[in-house]
Structures are given as C-alpha cells and as structure tokens.
Design a protein around this motif. Structure first.
Motif, short mmCIF file in Angstrom:
data_model
loop_
_atom_site.label_atom_id
_atom_site.label_comp_id
_atom_site.label_asym_id
_atom_site.label_seq_id
_atom_site.Cartn_x
_atom_site.Cartn_y
_atom_site.Cartn_z
N PHE A 105 0.89 -1.16 0.00
CA PHE A 105 0.00 0.00 0.00
C PHE A 105 0.93 1.21 0.00
O PHE A 105 1.49 1.57 1.04
N SER A 106 1.09 1.81 -1.18
CA SER A 106 2.17 2.79 -1.34
C SER A 106 1.97 4.05 -0.51
O SER A 106 2.93 4.69 -0.11
N ASN A 107 0.69 4.41 -0.21
CA ASN A 107 0.45 5.64 0.56
C ASN A 107 0.39 5.37 2.06
O ASN A 107 0.07 6.28 2.83
N MET A 108 0.64 4.15 2.46
CA MET A 108 0.68 3.84 3.90
C MET A 108 2.12 3.75 4.36
O MET A 108 3.03 3.54 3.56
N THR A 109 2.31 3.92 5.66
CA THR A 109 3.68 3.86 6.18
C THR A 109 4.15 2.40 6.18
O THR A 109 3.36 1.46 6.03
N VAL A 110 5.45 2.28 6.40
CA VAL A 110 6.07 0.96 6.48
C VAL A 110 5.40 0.15 7.60
O VAL A 110 5.00 -1.01 7.40
N LEU A 156 14.35 -2.66 9.04
CA LEU A 156 13.67 -1.45 8.58
C LEU A 156 12.95 -0.72 9.71
O LEU A 156 12.10 0.14 9.45
N ASP A 157 13.29 -1.04 10.96
CA ASP A 157 12.60 -0.40 12.09
C ASP A 157 12.82 1.11 12.10
O ASP A 157 11.92 1.87 12.46
N HIS A 158 14.00 1.55 11.61
CA HIS A 158 14.28 2.99 11.61
C HIS A 158 13.46 3.73 10.55
O HIS A 158 13.44 4.96 10.52
N LYS A 159 12.80 2.99 9.67
CA LYS A 159 11.98 3.63 8.63
C LYS A 159 10.49 3.35 8.84
O LYS A 159 9.69 3.49 7.91
N ALA A 160 10.11 2.99 10.06
CA ALA A 160 8.72 2.59 10.34
C ALA A 160 7.70 3.64 9.91
O ALA A 160 6.61 3.29 9.44
N GLU A 161 8.04 4.92 10.05
CA GLU A 161 7.07 5.97 9.74
C GLU A 161 7.21 6.52 8.31
O GLU A 161 6.50 7.43 7.93
N HIS A 162 8.13 5.94 7.52
CA HIS A 162 8.26 6.40 6.13
C HIS A 162 7.12 5.84 5.29
O HIS A 162 6.62 4.74 5.57
N LEU A 163 6.74 6.58 4.26
CA LEU A 163 5.76 6.03 3.33
C LEU A 163 6.44 4.91 2.55
O LEU A 163 7.60 5.06 2.12
N SER A 164 5.72 3.81 2.33
CA SER A 164 6.37 2.66 1.69
C SER A 164 6.83 2.99 0.27
O SER A 164 7.82 2.45 -0.20
N ARG A 165 6.12 3.91 -0.40
CA ARG A 165 6.51 4.23 -1.78
C ARG A 165 7.87 4.93 -1.86
O ARG A 165 8.50 4.96 -2.92
N ASN A 166 8.32 5.48 -0.73
CA ASN A 166 9.62 6.17 -0.74
C ASN A 166 10.80 5.24 -0.46
O ASN A 166 11.95 5.67 -0.48
#
Ligand SMILES: Nc1ncnc2c1ncn2[C@@H]1O[C@H](COP(=O)(O)OP(=O)(O)OP(=O)(O)O)[C@@H](O)[C@H]1O
Length: 323
Positions: A105-110, A156-166
């Motif tokens: 889900f590209s617009n959801m966070t990791v 990938l815990d350090h990117k938990a709040e990144h959008l998955s598409r990024n």
C-alpha cells in the motif's frame, strides 16, 4: 538482521514434519493445462525451490496452493489438513506469500503495511474496533509491538514511519516479506523475491531467507536466478510445460541434462531425437535447394522473353503479372 547460516550446505536446521503436501495438482484454463498432476512436499526446516522456464506453470501452482485458484484436480494439505479454497482462510491456516510484482500500500507507512498483514491474527471484532474499548487498545499495542519486532528483523525499524513508496526497491521487497511474516505463517511462499534486485540486494535477500528458515518457517521459493536458488535451497523441483520434470538436491538438479535442455530449449526426453531433427533439417535444406533452382530457371526464362525496350519504372510487364 544477523544470521549465522549463509549456505544451504552449512545449515544445522533439521527437517521434520511435512508442512505442505500437494498431490496431483492440475490446473486447466479452457483447453490449456497450465499445471499437470504436480506432487510436491515441503517439510519443516526446509527451503524448497521451484524453477522452470517462463510459462512453465510456477505461479499458477502457487495460486493453487494459496486458494487464489481452485485446482481442477488434486489436493493441497497444510500440516495434514486439506486447505479451504479461499486465500484468506489459507493465510489464517498458516501459509503466507509474496507476489511477483510488489503489492504494497504505497500511501501507507512501512509500519502500517506490516500491521495490515496482522489482520488474520487479531481477535478483536468489529464492535471492539468501533468502540475502541480496552481490549481493542491492548490488541493494537500488541500488534504494533510485533510489527516493530518484524521491522527490526528485516532491518527497517528505523523507517517505520516512512511512506512505503519512498523506500528503495530492495527495501520494498523486504517489507513485503515482513508483511507476509506478520500473519505468523508456518510456510512462506516467495514468488521471484529477487526480481529486479542488484547483486547486493540479492545477497541480502538470501541472508534474510536463511534467517526466516532459522526461525522455524518452511519456505517454497520461485526464482529465475539459478545461482541464488542453488545456493539457497535444500531441494529443487523443476517444472516444464506444467509438469514436474525433475526434483532433487540442488546439486542433482543443477547437473541434470533435462533441466539444462529445458532452459536452453534443446531437446529432452520425449522431444524429437537428434536423428529426427537431422532428418527434418536435411528435408528443409533439400526443399530450399529445389526452390533456388526453380527460381533461377524462371529468371532465365523471363530474361529471354523481355522486350528490347524495358517497361517504364513502376510499370510491370505482363509476364510479371502472371507470376
Ligand atoms: N488466469 C489464466 N488464464 C489463462 N491462462 C493462464 C492464466 N494464468 C496463467 N495462464 C497460462 O498458464 C501458463 C503458465 O503460466 P504461469 O504464469 O503459471 O507460468 P510461470 O512458470 O509462472 O511463468 P513466469 O516464469 O514467466 O512467471 C501460461 O501459458 C499462462 O499463459
């Protein structure tokens, strides 16, 4: 993420009970038989590879295992129980999968992507979710903690709040695996997990898969990268035109001339033999020679009949029209 096992040969994991038992799986689409009477087992502690040329039926077979397709014939059992032909029930039973094309889900966070994967494991019902009572909050906190654990596991815990598409491509593929793991499977099916990856990402994917196996999850993997598959798998099965051609250890399958032939498009057992191929080639050469002779004769005849004054360019002679 760390792992102490880097090749199939060095693994200390012991294989045990049959996790997946597919028997006589056949899938027809109209007149096309995409998968024909395929038997395959995967035992706990094993990484099994499924290889075969394009269109061999690998993904169709995966779809039969995961309830996306109802096989025309055959039966699929997970830990002894026949699987229901519905994908969410198959996931709930303990089989998770990733797809050939990334389906995040590209617009959801990791983190949110991993939480989606946990829905088959949360017991809180609709009313609890709507009323947001204490049960809901407790379940939500537990799910979040587990999702963070999985993100830590894949790094990938350090990117938990990144959008998955990024995320870079290799990390998106890892995230898909984490989302599949969120359903707490006993068997993970991976469809071309290294497609589009660079060598470093492929190496990291290999280590991740060994680490997942070391957690007690059996793995069935489709892959075109032969170096990857033969290094990774305890056992490999090769499908060709929907049928299982060969199954064995990586070394056995790697050295099997039928597998080499299937990939190179050379004849294998059941295909026309060398003598028949030579016969057809000789007949074709003879036909080409005869045609060349006939053309030369016709050209000579045309030259003899051509008038002294040639036709204007673009205008054809009556003889050419006859041809
Ligand atoms: N839904 C469908 N309807 C009709 N034919 C299908 C369907 N799905 C797959 N096929 C056909 O079944 C055959 C096997 O396809 P499948 O995608 O399973 O092969 P594959 O081994 O996974 O190939 P690849 O390595 O290219 O992904 C192909 O001839 C394909 O065109």
């Amino acid at each position: 993420m760390t792992t102490d096992t880097t090749t199939a040969e060095t693994t200390a994991v012991t294989t045990g009970e049959t996790v997946l038992d597919a028997r006589g799986v056949t899938m027809r689409f109209g007149g096309l038989t995409a998968v024909r009477s395929v038997d395959l087992t995967v035992n706990s502690g094993e990484i099994v590879g499924l290889i075969g040329p394009n269109g061999a039926g690998k993904t169709t077979f995966f779809n039969c295992l995961t309830g996306l397709y109802v096989p025309t014939e055959g039966e699929v059992r997970y830990k002894g129980t026949v699987l229901p032909p519905k994908s969410f029930k198959v996931t709930a039973a303990g089989i998770a999968r990733t797809f050939q094309n990334i389906r995040l889900f590209s617009n959801m966070t990791v983190l949110e992507n991993v939480l989606v994967g946990r829905h088959t494991r949360t017991r809180e019902g609709l009313w609890s979710a709507l009323l947001r009572g204490p049960g809901f909050h407790r379940a939500e906190a537990e799910s979040k903690a587990r999702a963070m654990e999985l993100l830590e596991f894949i790094g990938l815990d350090h990117k938990a709040e990144h959008l998955s598409r990024n995320l870079p491509y290799g990390e998106q593929r890892k995230l898909e695996i984490a989302r599949a793991l969120a359903s707490e499977p006993g068997l993970l099916l991976l469809d071309e997990p290294t497609a589009g990856m660079n060598p470093q990402e492929t190496r990291a994917a290999e280590e991740l898969i060994f680490a997942i196996r070391d957690k007690g999850i059996a793995i069935l993997v489709i892959e075109h990268d032969m170096r990857f598959i033969f290094n990774l798998c305890d056992r490999v099965a090769c499908l060709v035109q929907g049928e299982k051609l060969v199954e064995g250890t990586a070394a056995e399958v790697q050295g099997d001339e039928r597998v080499v032939a299937a990939y190179l498009g050379e004849p294998f057992e059941g295909d026309p033999g060398a003598a028949e191929v030579a016969e057809v080639e000789a007949a074709e050469a003879h036909a080409a020679e005869a045609e060349a002779t006939a053309t030369a004769t016709a050209t000579d005849a045309t030259a003899d009949a051509t008038p002294a004054s040639p036709a204007t360019p673009g205008e054809s002679t009556s003889k050419e029209n006859d041809r």
